[in-house]
Design an enzyme around this catalytic site. Structure first.
Site, short mmCIF file in Angstrom:
data_model
loop_
_atom_site.label_atom_id
_atom_site.label_comp_id
_atom_site.label_asym_id
_atom_site.label_seq_id
_atom_site.Cartn_x
_atom_site.Cartn_y
_atom_site.Cartn_z
CG ASP A 24 -2.25 0.49 1.02
OD1 ASP A 24 -2.40 1.72 0.71
OD2 ASP A 24 -3.30 -0.35 1.40
CG ASP A 64 -4.90 5.83 0.90
OD1 ASP A 64 -5.99 4.74 0.99
OD2 ASP A 64 -4.76 6.98 1.32
CD GLU A 103 -9.42 4.34 -1.43
OE1 GLU A 103 -10.11 4.15 -0.82
OE2 GLU A 103 -8.29 5.28 -1.44
CG HIS A 121 -8.99 -1.17 4.39
ND1 HIS A 121 -8.74 -1.33 3.30
CD2 HIS A 121 -8.58 -0.08 4.93
CE1 HIS A 121 -8.26 -0.02 2.85
NE2 HIS A 121 -8.01 0.37 3.85
CG ASP A 122 -11.36 2.12 3.64
OD1 ASP A 122 -10.92 2.30 4.85
OD2 ASP A 122 -10.96 2.60 2.45
O1 TEU Z 1 -9.55 5.87 1.79
C1 TEU Z 1 -9.70 6.69 1.09
C2 TEU Z 1 -11.44 7.02 1.01
O2 TEU Z 1 -12.08 7.22 0.03
C3 TEU Z 1 -12.15 7.01 2.57
O3 TEU Z 1 -12.71 8.39 2.34
C4 TEU Z 1 -13.17 6.19 2.53
O4 TEU Z 1 -14.38 6.50 1.85
C5 TEU Z 1 -13.55 6.01 4.08
O5 TEU Z 1 -12.68 5.06 4.53
C6 TEU Z 1 -14.73 5.82 4.34
O6 TEU Z 1 -15.18 4.45 4.26
C7 TEU Z 1 -8.23 5.56 1.90
C8 TEU Z 1 -7.97 4.13 2.88
O7 TEU Z 1 -8.44 3.11 1.98
C9 TEU Z 1 -8.75 4.31 4.14
O8 TEU Z 1 -8.48 3.29 5.04
C10 TEU Z 1 -7.86 5.51 4.93
O9 TEU Z 1 -8.38 5.86 6.01
C11 TEU Z 1 -7.97 6.93 3.88
O10 TEU Z 1 -7.62 6.46 2.72
C12 TEU Z 1 -7.04 7.94 4.42
O11 TEU Z 1 -5.52 7.36 4.07
#
Ligand code: TEU
Ligand code: CA
Length: 552
Positions: free
Chosen positions: A105, A207, A266, A328-329
């Site tokens: 990542d 990211d 992403e 994971h989000d």
């Molecule tokens: O996520 C970016 C993102 O678009 C987030 O706003 C997502 O929509 C949010 O987690 C709500 O579910 C990336 C990573 O995948 C995330 O884990 C990080 O917290 C974020 O960037 C900041 O680095």
């Protein structure tokens, strides 16, 4: 149709959330030696393992872990919680030995506020690295520089009292945004990229790429009525700047020196033009982009059909699609798609979609077991975003609980106290048990992954949507790339409804064989007639048909 040219086009990728995969030293936190112990589960070269081709590791860098690693305090090292650089090298070696590629990542948009770059930058207004980040004066009467809102709530501006200026953070205030206008930032970051590539990593998951670059005249974002918080404004000036594309073109050029390397981006679903914009012309930006529209879609055949039909055309030649239903989000898809229906059956059907649609599938640890969102008490929560919106949004912690390996204490994840509780269903839902059970979800994933290897149509074939009545069934064909071969086309039929359905496909005549049905997890030797066939409630089938069927 050209044959596939890169490993990642036919790969199945498995996302590991390092905190939750396997703890090896009893501190309750997953780590690299733990991941190494479990590599055979992912791919030991036999049909007894899952058979994935690559792992994507959520961040392993040293971090204060306010955002669980997405707040990086040092880009060229490993957090001691997870191990050492030596452990990492061993992970790469042990993965490669099993034919598993390793994807890191990489967080380009921001660092941790503990990163030495930011520490230096905030030390004074004339600090050497001051302009590696974004700073602005407040307006009169203690007002912030503008109205920008951060993704995780509140203003994007945090006051730095020693230097009496605000700094910009698009996520948490502990994650100051890097100033990509500054060539020194780019040089430093490309040094980081080389550092990992020279250590043998096979690619990066990038990211939040649509956040790179800001309009540093600091105009207010336009107001958007009717909504709350982050979505109450159109993010015209704090995201989605042309700069982002410029940066990614530089990265692509750099990665050209490492021809096997893959770049996966992403971006937010609502970035202008959609995430496909980051394929550039197909060869000058990223190889693959996550597209979360299927993930966010309701469980409806026609919605899936429309999105799929539109997607395939929009990706420029040279770019390659991804398929992703959980990460994971997000809340786990077994609960998301399962809502209001038979969740377990839909999860099996989703597995078929993940592994038969055109594009590289990404599966999220535990998805293959049917792990659910874990119910957590407020005091168990760890993620600031989850806490902030609890209990109004499900948040992210419920989808980040430890991997359920077996029925021993803490599901075999740790001998200590797990950092997030293990789901209480682990005695009935775990990898050891599902490995023994031929009709389990895990066995289904294994078989689907093997089918992908056996039939080139599934990785290389064109996607063709087939219009059907009834409209709550989705039917598509993956067309074997060279019709002169004996390899079959693959037809997939999915019943999105909770009732049995009879499907009629008028222009199909030749007889096929069912390779897999989600009902049994197995195929059938009996001839199968496409002209009219039956689907049980929530059933999906994968059928091999003589190629060239139904007029190319
Ligand atoms: O996520 C970016 C993102 O678009 C987030 O706003 C997502 O929509 C949010 O987690 C709500 O579910 C990336 C990573 O995948 C995330 O884990 C990080 O917290 C974020 O960037 C900041 O680095
Ligand atoms: Ca540990």
């Amino acid at each position: 149709m050209v044959a596939l040219t890169s490993w990642w086009q036919s790969a199945v990728v498995y996302q590991i959330y390092p905190w939750s995969f396997q703890d090896s030293n009893g501190d309750g936190i997953g780590d690299i030696p733990g991941i190494i112990e479990r590599l055979d589960y992912l791919n030991d070269g036999t049909a007894a393992s899952l058979g994935v081709d690559a792992i994507w590791l959520s961040p392993l860098y040293p971090s204060p872990m306010v955002d669980f690693g997405y707040d990086v305090a040092e880009f060229c090292d490993i957090d001691p919680r997870f191990g050492t650089l030596g452990d990492f090298d061993r992970l790469v070696q042990e993965s490669h030995r099993r034919g598993i590629r390793v994807i890191m990542d990489l967080v380009l948009n921001h660092t941790s506020d503990r990163h030495p770059w930011f520490q230096e930058a905030r030390s004074s207004r004339s600090a050497a690295k001051r302009d590696w980040y974004y700073w602005a004066d407040g307006k009169a009467f203690g007002r912030r520089p503008n109205n920008w809102n951060a993704r995780f709530g509140g203003s994007s501006w945090a006051w730095d009292s020693p230097s009496r200026q605000y700094y910009l953070h698009s996520f948490l205030k502990e994650q100051p945004d890097l100033n990509w206008h500054n060539p020194a930032v780019r040089r430093a970051m490309w040094g980081v990229v080389r550092f990992w590539l020279d250590r043998g990593v096979d690619g990066f998951r990038l990211d939040a790429i649509n956040w790179l670059g800001k309009d540093s005249r600091w105009p207010n974002n336009p107001f958007r009525p009717g909504l709350r918080g982050y979505t109450r404004q159109t993010h015209r000036y704090d995201r989605d700047q042309p700069m982002g594309h410029e940066v990614l073109r530089e990265l692509r050029t750099l990665s050209g020196n490492y021809p096997e390397v893959v770049l996966i981006g992403e971006a937010s679903a609502d970035t202008p033009g959609g995430p496909v914009a980051f394929y550039g012309n197909g060869t000058d930006e990223l190889h693959m982009l996550f597209d979360f529209r299927l993930l966010k879609s309701p469980w409806q055949a026609d919605r899936f059909g429309q999105l799929l039909a539109a997607d395939q055309q929009r990706i420029p030649e040279g770019g390659w699609p991804t398929i992703v239903f959980s990460n994971h989000d997000q809340s786990r898809h077994i609960d998301r798609y399962g809502k209001g229906g038979h969740a377990e059956r839909r999860a099996r059907t989703t597995a078929v979609l993940l592994l038969t649609l055109r594009g590289t599938p990404f599966l999220y640890y535990g998805e293959e077991l049917g792990m659910k969102n874990t119910r957590l008490r407020y005091r168990d929560l760890r993620d600031p975003y989850t806490k902030r919106f609890w209990p109004f949004r499900i948040g992210r912690d419920p989808a980040r609980t430890p991997m359920q390996w077996d029925e021993s204490v803490h599901a075999g994840f740790t001998r200590g106290t797990p950092w997030l509780p293990v789901a209480s269903n682990y005695r009935d839902l775990n990898a050891a048990q599902e490995s023994q059970n031929h009709s389990s979800l895990l066995s289904l994933y294994r078989r689907l992954i093997r089918l992908r290897k056996v039939y080139p149509a599934l990785s290389e074939g064109a996607y063709r949507h087939i219009t059907t009545a009834p409209s709550d069934c989705l039917v598509f064909l993956r067309q074997q790339p060279s019709p002169s071969d004996t390899d079959p086309d693959i037809l997939v039929a999915v019943n999105f409804s909770a009732d049995a359905r009879t499907v009629t496909l008028s222009d199909f005549t030749k007889v096929g064989t069912v390779q897999l049905s989600t009902l049994t997890g197995a195929g059938s030797a009996r001839p199968w007639h496409p002209a009219q066939f039956h689907l049980e409630p929530d059933e999906a089938i994968v059928v091999a048909l003589p190629n060239g069927e139904a007029g190319r």
